[in-house]
Design a protein around this motif. Structure first.
Motif, PDB file in Angstrom:
ATOM      1  N   TYR A 371       6.571  25.204  33.322  1.00  0.00           N
ATOM      2  CA  TYR A 371       7.306  25.551  32.113  1.00  0.00           C
ATOM      3  C   TYR A 371       7.611  24.300  31.286  1.00  0.00           C
ATOM      4  O   TYR A 371       7.875  23.222  31.838  1.00  0.00           O
ATOM      5  CB  TYR A 371       8.637  26.229  32.469  1.00  0.00           C
ATOM      6  CG  TYR A 371       8.472  27.592  33.097  1.00  0.00           C
ATOM      7  CD1 TYR A 371       8.322  28.734  32.305  1.00  0.00           C
ATOM      8  CD2 TYR A 371       8.460  27.735  34.480  1.00  0.00           C
ATOM      9  CE1 TYR A 371       8.169  29.990  32.889  1.00  0.00           C
ATOM     10  CE2 TYR A 371       8.301  28.986  35.068  1.00  0.00           C
ATOM     11  CZ  TYR A 371       8.157  30.102  34.265  1.00  0.00           C
ATOM     12  OH  TYR A 371       7.998  31.343  34.838  1.00  0.00           O
ATOM     13  N   THR A 372       7.580  24.482  29.985  1.00  0.00           N
ATOM     14  CA  THR A 372       8.176  23.531  29.060  1.00  0.00           C
ATOM     15  C   THR A 372       9.517  24.114  28.644  1.00  0.00           C
ATOM     16  O   THR A 372       9.594  25.275  28.234  1.00  0.00           O
ATOM     17  CB  THR A 372       7.291  23.323  27.821  1.00  0.00           C
ATOM     18  OG1 THR A 372       6.037  22.760  28.234  1.00  0.00           O
ATOM     19  CG2 THR A 372       7.962  22.400  26.832  1.00  0.00           C
ATOM     20  N   VAL A 373      10.582  23.330  28.790  1.00  0.00           N
ATOM     21  CA  VAL A 373      11.927  23.815  28.491  1.00  0.00           C
ATOM     22  C   VAL A 373      12.436  23.089  27.249  1.00  0.00           C
ATOM     23  O   VAL A 373      12.528  21.861  27.226  1.00  0.00           O
ATOM     24  CB  VAL A 373      12.883  23.571  29.674  1.00  0.00           C
ATOM     25  CG1 VAL A 373      14.237  24.220  29.390  1.00  0.00           C
ATOM     26  CG2 VAL A 373      12.294  24.120  30.967  1.00  0.00           C
ATOM     27  N   LYS A 374      12.750  23.865  26.219  1.00  0.00           N
ATOM     28  CA  LYS A 374      13.237  23.306  24.959  1.00  0.00           C
ATOM     29  C   LYS A 374      14.732  23.579  24.854  1.00  0.00           C
ATOM     30  O   LYS A 374      15.179  24.712  24.995  1.00  0.00           O
ATOM     31  CB  LYS A 374      12.496  23.934  23.781  1.00  0.00           C
ATOM     32  CG  LYS A 374      12.872  23.366  22.411  1.00  0.00           C
ATOM     33  CD  LYS A 374      12.185  24.120  21.279  1.00  0.00           C
ATOM     34  CE  LYS A 374      10.664  23.967  21.335  1.00  0.00           C
ATOM     35  NZ  LYS A 374      10.022  24.609  20.154  1.00  0.00           N
ATOM     36  N   ILE A 375      15.517  22.514  24.613  1.00  0.00           N
ATOM     37  CA  ILE A 375      16.967  22.631  24.513  1.00  0.00           C
ATOM     38  C   ILE A 375      17.378  22.203  23.114  1.00  0.00           C
ATOM     39  O   ILE A 375      17.071  21.078  22.685  1.00  0.00           O
ATOM     40  CB  ILE A 375      17.681  21.757  25.565  1.00  0.00           C
ATOM     41  CG1 ILE A 375      17.109  22.038  26.957  1.00  0.00           C
ATOM     42  CG2 ILE A 375      19.172  22.035  25.562  1.00  0.00           C
ATOM     43  CD1 ILE A 375      16.080  21.048  27.417  1.00  0.00           C
ATOM     44  N   GLU A 376      18.067  23.082  22.384  1.00  0.00           N
ATOM     45  CA  GLU A 376      18.425  22.828  20.995  1.00  0.00           C
ATOM     46  C   GLU A 376      19.885  23.181  20.746  1.00  0.00           C
ATOM     47  O   GLU A 376      20.402  24.159  21.292  1.00  0.00           O
ATOM     48  CB  GLU A 376      17.537  23.642  20.063  1.00  0.00           C
ATOM     49  CG  GLU A 376      16.043  23.341  20.191  1.00  0.00           C
ATOM     50  CD  GLU A 376      15.183  24.303  19.399  1.00  0.00           C
ATOM     51  OE1 GLU A 376      14.554  23.856  18.423  1.00  0.00           O
ATOM     52  OE2 GLU A 376      15.149  25.493  19.763  1.00  0.00           O
ATOM     53  N   ALA A 377      20.553  22.356  19.931  1.00  0.00           N
ATOM     54  CA  ALA A 377      21.934  22.626  19.548  1.00  0.00           C
ATOM     55  C   ALA A 377      22.208  21.988  18.197  1.00  0.00           C
ATOM     56  O   ALA A 377      21.704  20.894  17.897  1.00  0.00           O
ATOM     57  CB  ALA A 377      22.912  22.083  20.595  1.00  0.00           C
ATOM     58  N   SER A 378      23.001  22.647  17.377  1.00  0.00           N
ATOM     59  CA  SER A 378      23.349  22.132  16.063  1.00  0.00           C
ATOM     60  C   SER A 378      24.132  20.825  16.208  1.00  0.00           C
ATOM     61  O   SER A 378      25.092  20.744  16.983  1.00  0.00           O
ATOM     62  CB  SER A 378      24.188  23.157  15.299  1.00  0.00           C
ATOM     63  OG  SER A 378      24.590  22.652  14.051  1.00  0.00           O
ATOM     64  N   GLY A 379      23.694  19.789  15.476  1.00  0.00           N
ATOM     65  CA  GLY A 379      24.371  18.501  15.526  1.00  0.00           C
ATOM     66  C   GLY A 379      23.874  17.588  16.611  1.00  0.00           C
ATOM     67  O   GLY A 379      24.431  16.495  16.806  1.00  0.00           O
ATOM     68  N   TYR A 380      22.802  18.003  17.327  1.00  0.00           N
ATOM     69  CA  TYR A 380      22.271  17.216  18.441  1.00  0.00           C
ATOM     70  C   TYR A 380      20.749  17.088  18.313  1.00  0.00           C
ATOM     71  O   TYR A 380      20.092  17.935  17.704  1.00  0.00           O
ATOM     72  CB  TYR A 380      22.626  17.864  19.781  1.00  0.00           C
ATOM     73  CG  TYR A 380      24.111  17.841  20.068  1.00  0.00           C
ATOM     74  CD1 TYR A 380      24.675  16.824  20.833  1.00  0.00           C
ATOM     75  CD2 TYR A 380      24.944  18.829  19.558  1.00  0.00           C
ATOM     76  CE1 TYR A 380      26.035  16.789  21.075  1.00  0.00           C
ATOM     77  CE2 TYR A 380      26.322  18.806  19.792  1.00  0.00           C
ATOM     78  CZ  TYR A 380      26.849  17.784  20.557  1.00  0.00           C
ATOM     79  OH  TYR A 380      28.209  17.741  20.792  1.00  0.00           O
ATOM     80  N   VAL A 381      20.227  16.030  18.914  1.00  0.00           N
ATOM     81  CA  VAL A 381      18.779  15.839  18.944  1.00  0.00           C
ATOM     82  C   VAL A 381      18.201  16.752  20.027  1.00  0.00           C
ATOM     83  O   VAL A 381      18.625  16.700  21.184  1.00  0.00           O
ATOM     84  CB  VAL A 381      18.414  14.373  19.244  1.00  0.00           C
ATOM     85  CG1 VAL A 381      16.901  14.199  19.253  1.00  0.00           C
ATOM     86  CG2 VAL A 381      19.055  13.444  18.214  1.00  0.00           C
ATOM     87  N   SER A 382      17.248  17.586  19.664  1.00  0.00           N
ATOM     88  CA  SER A 382      16.641  18.506  20.624  1.00  0.00           C
ATOM     89  C   SER A 382      15.934  17.737  21.731  1.00  0.00           C
ATOM     90  O   SER A 382      15.526  16.588  21.568  1.00  0.00           O
ATOM     91  CB  SER A 382      15.657  19.436  19.918  1.00  0.00           C
ATOM     92  OG  SER A 382      16.305  20.187  18.920  1.00  0.00           O
ATOM     93  N   SER A 383      15.783  18.403  22.871  1.00  0.00           N
ATOM     94  CA  SER A 383      15.158  17.760  24.025  1.00  0.00           C
ATOM     95  C   SER A 383      14.090  18.673  24.603  1.00  0.00           C
ATOM     96  O   SER A 383      14.171  19.907  24.494  1.00  0.00           O
ATOM     97  CB  SER A 383      16.213  17.445  25.098  1.00  0.00           C
ATOM     98  OG  SER A 383      15.631  16.834  26.230  1.00  0.00           O
ATOM     99  N   LEU A 384      13.094  18.038  25.232  1.00  0.00           N
ATOM    100  CA  LEU A 384      11.995  18.777  25.851  1.00  0.00           C
ATOM    101  C   LEU A 384      11.891  18.324  27.302  1.00  0.00           C
ATOM    102  O   LEU A 384      11.776  17.130  27.583  1.00  0.00           O
ATOM    103  CB  LEU A 384      10.694  18.483  25.111  1.00  0.00           C
ATOM    104  CG  LEU A 384       9.558  19.499  25.222  1.00  0.00           C
ATOM    105  CD1 LEU A 384       9.961  20.805  24.548  1.00  0.00           C
ATOM    106  CD2 LEU A 384       8.300  18.951  24.576  1.00  0.00           C
ATOM    107  N   GLU A 385      11.963  19.267  28.227  1.00  0.00           N
ATOM    108  CA  GLU A 385      11.867  18.955  29.647  1.00  0.00           C
ATOM    109  C   GLU A 385      10.724  19.750  30.267  1.00  0.00           C
ATOM    110  O   GLU A 385      10.286  20.768  29.725  1.00  0.00           O
ATOM    111  CB  GLU A 385      13.175  19.281  30.374  1.00  0.00           C
ATOM    112  CG  GLU A 385      14.399  18.573  29.822  1.00  0.00           C
ATOM    113  CD  GLU A 385      14.408  17.095  30.143  1.00  0.00           C
ATOM    114  OE1 GLU A 385      13.645  16.672  31.041  1.00  0.00           O
ATOM    115  OE2 GLU A 385      15.180  16.358  29.494  1.00  0.00           O
ATOM    116  N   LYS A 386      10.246  19.291  31.419  1.00  0.00           N
ATOM    117  CA  LYS A 386       9.191  19.973  32.156  1.00  0.00           C
ATOM    118  C   LYS A 386       9.752  20.533  33.463  1.00  0.00           C
ATOM    119  O   LYS A 386      10.563  19.886  34.132  1.00  0.00           O
ATOM    120  CB  LYS A 386       8.041  19.014  32.461  1.00  0.00           C
ATOM    121  CG  LYS A 386       7.384  18.409  31.222  1.00  0.00           C
ATOM    122  CD  LYS A 386       6.659  19.449  30.368  1.00  0.00           C
ATOM    123  CE  LYS A 386       5.921  18.808  29.211  1.00  0.00           C
ATOM    124  NZ  LYS A 386       5.224  19.810  28.370  1.00  0.00           N
TER     125      LYS A 386
END
Length: 522
Positions: A371-386
């Motif tokens: 899986y590629t896991v995408k984490i997003e939140a307003s006011g924050y830099v998004s992150s991508l994890e494996k």
């Protein structure tokens, strides 16, 4: 249906008579345990004071949002521990505070994390405090070269001879989320660079809160990366030489200790003939302090490990061939929980979840997938994890994420942006993360960034600077080709001038070969 012979069932009955001490000392921790989260129980050398970290207690330095302060309880004449007493401002700040151990010669207490005079939370090493007669001295930070921990908390143990520190941390090069490491004090009295304990111990999931036996030859730790009874089980492994990377296969400590809950922070006290740990099973709230007495069990807790082969794992509500993934999202700077959206992506299929401040997130995904896991939140830099799930036996997995706030000076390591060796050609796996950078820049049209390219220290320094600059230019060209104004992107190649790890081994050199971006203007 699994069938067990009468001999097996009789063996289980005999072996499993070892019970946590609460069955014979039912109220010894009644005053200590609370509706809050008790963590990391550590006994003082004289056995009369029990130090424990309590998370989210309103009496903590940071109040209910505080991830953990040091409290202590005193053993009274009735063999009962008192209610917890706050350790005071010298031991506690708004970050995670815990006890790592005691010196056998001086009585000094080692503390998890560094202490900042301004009270800013840090998880970047250990500190030491000295007994003063009426409390403890101001902690003094201990320097461990190339120490870095990106996790919200630091767990570990300093041996009584003050020569070994084993710990769990999330850092560059970890095999999973948190791995176990060791730092050894050299003959010059200085601590050496941390060493990963290796693939026998560390899995692609979480290994947490290690301690050692009195002779330093047995490692105890918790993991959610192996077949067990619950979300986190306690395991032991024997050290086979002085390399700290050669271990016996970890053994589950068995049902006398491990439950379908979270079992953590195992500390062995052979002189008292018991071990302390925490468990969420039958607790007052989150984790409670438990005691395991050898006098009511097989002499070696590992003897119960064979039960795992004949006792079925506790049933769960997770569908067959699936994993329940859960956790929370934190502000990387303050460690406060934040609301966020999380997306698990496999091929063309996606599964989303919303993480809340109070409850976090929960999502059930099919097993044996990448899986590629995408984490997003307003006011924050998004992150991508494996995430790679390689077994059908795993039923639960805790994954907590940290996001960097959007502010000037924030540095983001693009750990999935990779190049062909010695060249500027981007590997195909790089584009998912680069596309997230593009999305971030389009969502924040006033942000300007600097790309920073780094290499290890091998080769000719001038050529390393040239290569790192060429790679930065390659990344910049890709961002511009996707519609980002070139005036918003600057870039510089630093060669090997700014390492984040040692260059003594390939495992650590690869951490220095990286591309980052720094927010320069909002």
């Amino acid at each position: 249906m699994r069938i067990y012979s009468l001999v097996s069932l009789l063996l289980f009955t005999l072996i499993s008579t070892g019970q946590p001490a609460e069955t014979t000392m039912a109220d010894s921790f009644d005053l200590l345990n609370s509706p809050y989260d008790e963590l990391n129980p550590v006994l003082s050398p004289d056995g009369k004071t029990l130090y424990v970290t309590i998370a989210n207690h309103p009496g903590n330095a940071g109040g209910k949002k505080d991830p953990g302060d040091i409290w202590y309880a005193v053993l009274n004449e009735n063999n009962q521990w008192s209610a917890p007493i706050h350790g005071g401002p010298s031991l506690n700040n708004r970050g995670f505070n815990g006890v790592a151990g005691f010196s056998a010669t001086t009585g000094n207490m080692f503390l998890l994390s560094h202490y900042d005079p301004a009270g800013t939370p840090r998880t970047q090493g250990i500190a030491v405090t000295k007994p003063t007669g009426n409390g403890w001295s101001t902690p003094e930070n201990i320097v461990i070269p190339y120490f870095q921990n990106k996790a919200a908390t630091l767990g570990g143990y300093v041996t009584p001879d003050e020569h070994v520190f084993v710990f769990s941390a999330e850092t560059y090069g970890t095999r999973g989320v948190e791995d176990l490491y060791v730092s050894v004090k050299g003959s010059d009295g200085k601590w050496k660079e941390p060493k990963n304990l290796g693939s026998v111990i560390n899995t692609q999931f979480q290994e947490l809160y290690p301690t050692l036996s009195a002779d330093g030859m047995t490692l105890y730790f918790s993991s959610n990366g192996r077949k067990g009874f619950g979300s986190f089980d306690i395991y032991s492994s024997s050290r086979l030489d002085d390399s700290w990377t050669n271990w016996s296969e970890p053994v589950n400590m068995g049902p006398a200790i491990n439950t379908e809950g979270r079992d953590l922070f195992y500390h062995d006290y052979p002189a008292q003939d018991f071990a302390l740990y925490t468990s969420t099973k039958n607790s007052d709230g989150y984790g409670d302090v438990k005691m395991y007495r050898r006098s009511h069990s097989p002499r070696n807790p590992q003897d119960t490990a064979s039960v795992a082969a004949i006792v079925p794992i506790q049933p769960t509500a997770v569908p067959a061939n699936s994993v329940r993934v859960y956790g929370k999202v934190l502000n990387a700077k303050t460690n406060e929980f934040i609301p966020a959206s999380i997306t698990f992506i496999h091929a063309s299929e996606t599964q989303g979840a919303t993480s809340t401040v109070n409850n976090g997130y929960t999502v059930t995904v099919p097993s044996v997938n990448d899986y590629t896991v995408k984490i997003e939140a307003s006011g924050y830099v998004s992150s991508l994890e494996k995430l790679s799930i390689t077994t059908y036996e795993m039923k639960e997995l805790e994954m907590n994420f940290k996001l960097q706030p959007v502010e000037i000076g924030t540095t983001v390591n693009l750990k999935n942006v990779l190049f062909e060796q010695g060249k500027t050609m981007l590997l195909p796996s790089s584009f998912d993360e680069l596309d997230m950078v593009i999305s971030f820049l389009k969502t924040n049209p006033n942000v300007k960034i600097e790309l920073a390219g780094h290499t290890d220290n091998r080769g000719i320094p001038a050529q390393n600077v040239k290569l790192s600059q060429a790679r930065v230019d390659k990344v910049k060209d890709y961002l511009i080709s996707k519609g980002i104004d070139k005036k918003r992107i600057s870039g510089k190649g630093y060669g090997g001038a700014i390492p984040i790890a040692s260059n003594d081994s390939e495992d650590t050199r690869q951490l220095n070969r990286r591309v980052e971006f720094i927010i320069k203007k909002l």
